[in-house]
Design a protein around this motif. Structure first.
Motif, short mmCIF file in Angstrom:
data_model
loop_
_atom_site.label_atom_id
_atom_site.label_comp_id
_atom_site.label_asym_id
_atom_site.label_seq_id
_atom_site.Cartn_x
_atom_site.Cartn_y
_atom_site.Cartn_z
N VAL A 182 0.85 -1.20 0.00
CA VAL A 182 0.00 0.00 0.00
C VAL A 182 0.88 1.25 0.00
CG1 VAL A 182 -1.73 1.31 1.29
CG2 VAL A 182 -1.89 -1.19 1.17
N GLY A 183 1.92 1.24 0.84
CA GLY A 183 2.83 2.37 0.90
C GLY A 183 3.58 2.59 -0.39
N ALA A 184 3.98 1.52 -1.04
CA ALA A 184 4.70 1.65 -2.31
C ALA A 184 3.82 2.26 -3.39
CB ALA A 184 5.22 0.28 -2.76
N VAL A 185 2.55 1.88 -3.42
CA VAL A 185 1.62 2.46 -4.39
C VAL A 185 1.46 3.96 -4.14
CG1 VAL A 185 -0.79 2.50 -5.16
CG2 VAL A 185 0.37 0.31 -4.78
N GLU A 186 1.33 4.33 -2.86
CA GLU A 186 1.18 5.75 -2.53
C GLU A 186 2.44 6.53 -2.85
OE1 GLU A 186 -1.93 7.09 -1.63
OE2 GLU A 186 -2.16 5.08 -2.45
N LEU A 187 3.59 5.94 -2.64
CA LEU A 187 4.85 6.60 -2.98
C LEU A 187 4.95 6.85 -4.47
CD1 LEU A 187 7.55 7.65 -1.91
CD2 LEU A 187 8.50 5.37 -2.27
N ALA A 188 4.54 5.87 -5.27
CA ALA A 188 4.57 6.02 -6.72
C ALA A 188 3.61 7.12 -7.18
CB ALA A 188 4.22 4.69 -7.40
N LEU A 189 2.42 7.15 -6.58
CA LEU A 189 1.45 8.18 -6.96
C LEU A 189 1.91 9.57 -6.53
CD1 LEU A 189 -1.93 6.37 -6.25
CD2 LEU A 189 -1.04 7.09 -8.48
N SER A 190 2.55 9.66 -5.37
CA SER A 190 3.08 10.95 -4.92
C SER A 190 4.17 11.44 -5.87
CB SER A 190 3.64 10.82 -3.49
OG SER A 190 2.63 10.52 -2.57
N ALA A 191 5.02 10.51 -6.32
CA ALA A 191 6.06 10.89 -7.29
C ALA A 191 5.44 11.33 -8.60
CB ALA A 191 7.00 9.71 -7.51
N ALA A 192 4.36 10.66 -9.01
CA ALA A 192 3.67 11.05 -10.24
C ALA A 192 3.05 12.43 -10.10
CB ALA A 192 2.60 10.02 -10.59
N LEU A 193 2.47 12.71 -8.93
CA LEU A 193 1.90 14.03 -8.69
C LEU A 193 2.99 15.10 -8.73
CD1 LEU A 193 -0.55 15.80 -7.79
CD2 LEU A 193 0.22 15.41 -5.44
N LEU A 194 4.09 14.85 -8.07
CA LEU A 194 5.21 15.80 -8.06
C LEU A 194 5.69 16.10 -9.48
CD1 LEU A 194 7.50 17.40 -6.64
CD2 LEU A 194 8.75 15.23 -6.46
N THR A 195 5.90 15.06 -10.26
CA THR A 195 6.37 15.24 -11.64
C THR A 195 5.36 16.02 -12.47
OG1 THR A 195 7.60 13.15 -11.50
CG2 THR A 195 7.15 14.02 -13.71
N THR A 196 4.09 15.69 -12.31
CA THR A 196 3.06 16.35 -13.09
C THR A 196 2.95 17.82 -12.74
OG1 THR A 196 1.80 14.29 -13.19
CG2 THR A 196 0.61 16.31 -13.72
N LEU A 197 3.00 18.15 -11.45
CA LEU A 197 2.88 19.54 -11.04
C LEU A 197 4.06 20.37 -11.53
CD1 LEU A 197 1.54 19.11 -7.39
CD2 LEU A 197 0.29 19.97 -9.38
N LEU A 198 5.26 19.81 -11.47
CA LEU A 198 6.44 20.55 -11.93
C LEU A 198 6.44 20.70 -13.44
CD1 LEU A 198 9.23 19.10 -9.62
CD2 LEU A 198 8.02 21.28 -9.42
N THR A 199 5.80 19.78 -14.14
CA THR A 199 5.71 19.86 -15.59
C THR A 199 4.59 20.80 -16.04
OG1 THR A 199 6.54 17.61 -15.80
CG2 THR A 199 5.41 18.53 -17.71
N ALA A 200 3.45 20.69 -15.36
CA ALA A 200 2.25 21.42 -15.81
C ALA A 200 2.28 22.90 -15.45
CB ALA A 200 1.00 20.78 -15.21
N PHE A 201 2.98 23.24 -14.36
CA PHE A 201 2.95 24.62 -13.90
C PHE A 201 4.31 25.30 -13.97
CE2 PHE A 201 -0.61 22.48 -11.75
CZ PHE A 201 -1.65 23.30 -12.13
#
Length: 245
Positions: free
Chosen positions: A226-245
Motif C-alpha cells: 500500500v505504501g509503495a503504491v502511494e509513494l509512486a502516486l506521490s512521485a507522479a503528482l510531483l512530476t506532473t505539477l512541476l511539468t504542468a505549472f
C-alpha cells in the motif's frame, strides 16, 4: 541516541510524502530556489518530528503512563534543532511568523486529537493535510514567487493528500468497512474533475488515484505494498505539477 535512534524518527510513514511533495513543488516552481530552502526543509522536518513527540508525550502523560518519558528528550532536542534552523530564516523573512501563526490552529486540533488518543480519526488526518500543503505557498514565497501564482498546484496537493486519508483507511484500519470504501470513491470522482479543471495534465495522476480507490480495497494488500503504491502516486503528482505549472 544511536542505540535507539529509530525511536526519534516518527513512525507515521505516510506523512513523509505529504511533508515533502508540497515543499518540493513550491521550491522548484519559485523563481529563485536557494540555500534558504535547505534551512526551511530542515526546520520543517525537525519541527514535524518534535511536534509528533510532544503530542505523544502529552497523550501518554494524560494517562499517567511512565512511557511518556521516552518522548520528552526527542521533543526537546528536535524542537531545539528546528528552532536553530528556523530562527535565521525568520530573522531574514519575518513574514514566516505569519505562516506559522496560520498553521498553529491546525496543529492545536491535531494535538487535541492526540491527547484524546484519537490520532487515527478521519477528521484529524484531514486537518493535518492543510498546513502540509500550505508549505507549498511558503516555499514558493521564500523563493520569490507570488503565492497567488501557485494556488493551483497548492490546491491540487490538497485534493490529492486529502484523498489519501480515507483511501488508506480502506486498505488498513477500515478495510472491512463498505461505508469507508464508498466514501473514498465518492471523494475521488469529483476530485478528479476538480484537478482536471486546474490542469488537464492532472487528470493522469488523479485518474490513477480513482482507479486504485475502486480496485485495490478488499484485495488484502500488505501495508508495505500500500505504501509503495502511494509513494509512486506521490512521485507522479510531483512530476506532473512541476511539468504542468
Amino acid at each position: 541516541m544511536a542505540a535507539d535512534g529509530y525511536r526519534w524518527i516518527p513512525d507515521q510513514h505516510g506523512a513523509w510524502a505529504m511533508l515533502a511533495v508540497p515543499f518540493l513543488v513550491g521550491t522548484f516552481l519559485a523563481p529563485r530556489p536557494g540555500p534558504e530552502h535547505v534551512l526551511l526543509l530542515v526546520g520543517w522536518l525537525l519541527g514535524y518530528a518534535a511536534v509528533f513527540h510532544a503530542q505523544q508525550w502529552l497523550r501518554l502523560r494524560a494517562r499517567g503512563l511512565r512511557s511518556a518519558g521516552r518522548h520528552g528528550r526527542p521533543a526537546a532536542v528536535l524542537g531545539g534543532a528546528a528552532a536553530a534552523a528556523g530562527l535565521p530564516l525568520v530573522a531574514l523573512n519575518p513574514w514566516l511568523l505569519l505562516a506559522g501563526t496560520a498553521a498553529a490552529p491546525f496543529v492545536a486540533v491535531n494535538t487535541r486529537y492526540a491527547v484524546r488518543g484519537r490520532e487515527r480519526a478521519l477528521v484529524n488526518g484531514l486537518v493535518a493535510v492543510v498546513p502540509a500543503c500550505g508549505m507549498l505557498l511558503v516555499a514558493a514565497r521564500l523563493g520569490g514567487a507570488d503565492p497567488g501564482a501557485v494556488w493551483r498546484p497548492a490546491l491540487a496537493c490538497l485534493l490529492y493528500f486529502a484523498g489519501t486519508v480515507p483511501y488508506v483507511k480502506t486498505m488498513i484500519r477500515e478495510r472491512r468497512s463498505p461505508a469507508y470504501r464508498r466514501g473514498s470513491i465518492a471523494y475521488h470522482a469529483p476530485a478528479l474533475a476538480a484537478a482536471s479543471a486546474l490542469s488537464p495534465w492532472l487528470a493522469l495522476p488523479f485518474t490513477a488515484c480513482l482507479v486504485r480507490a475502486i480496485a485495490l480495497p478488499g484485495r488484502g494488500l500488505k501495508p508495505p505494498v500500500v505504501g509503495a503504491v502511494e509513494l509512486a502516486l506521490s512521485a507522479a503528482l510531483l512530476t506532473t505539477l512541476l511539468t504542468a505549472f
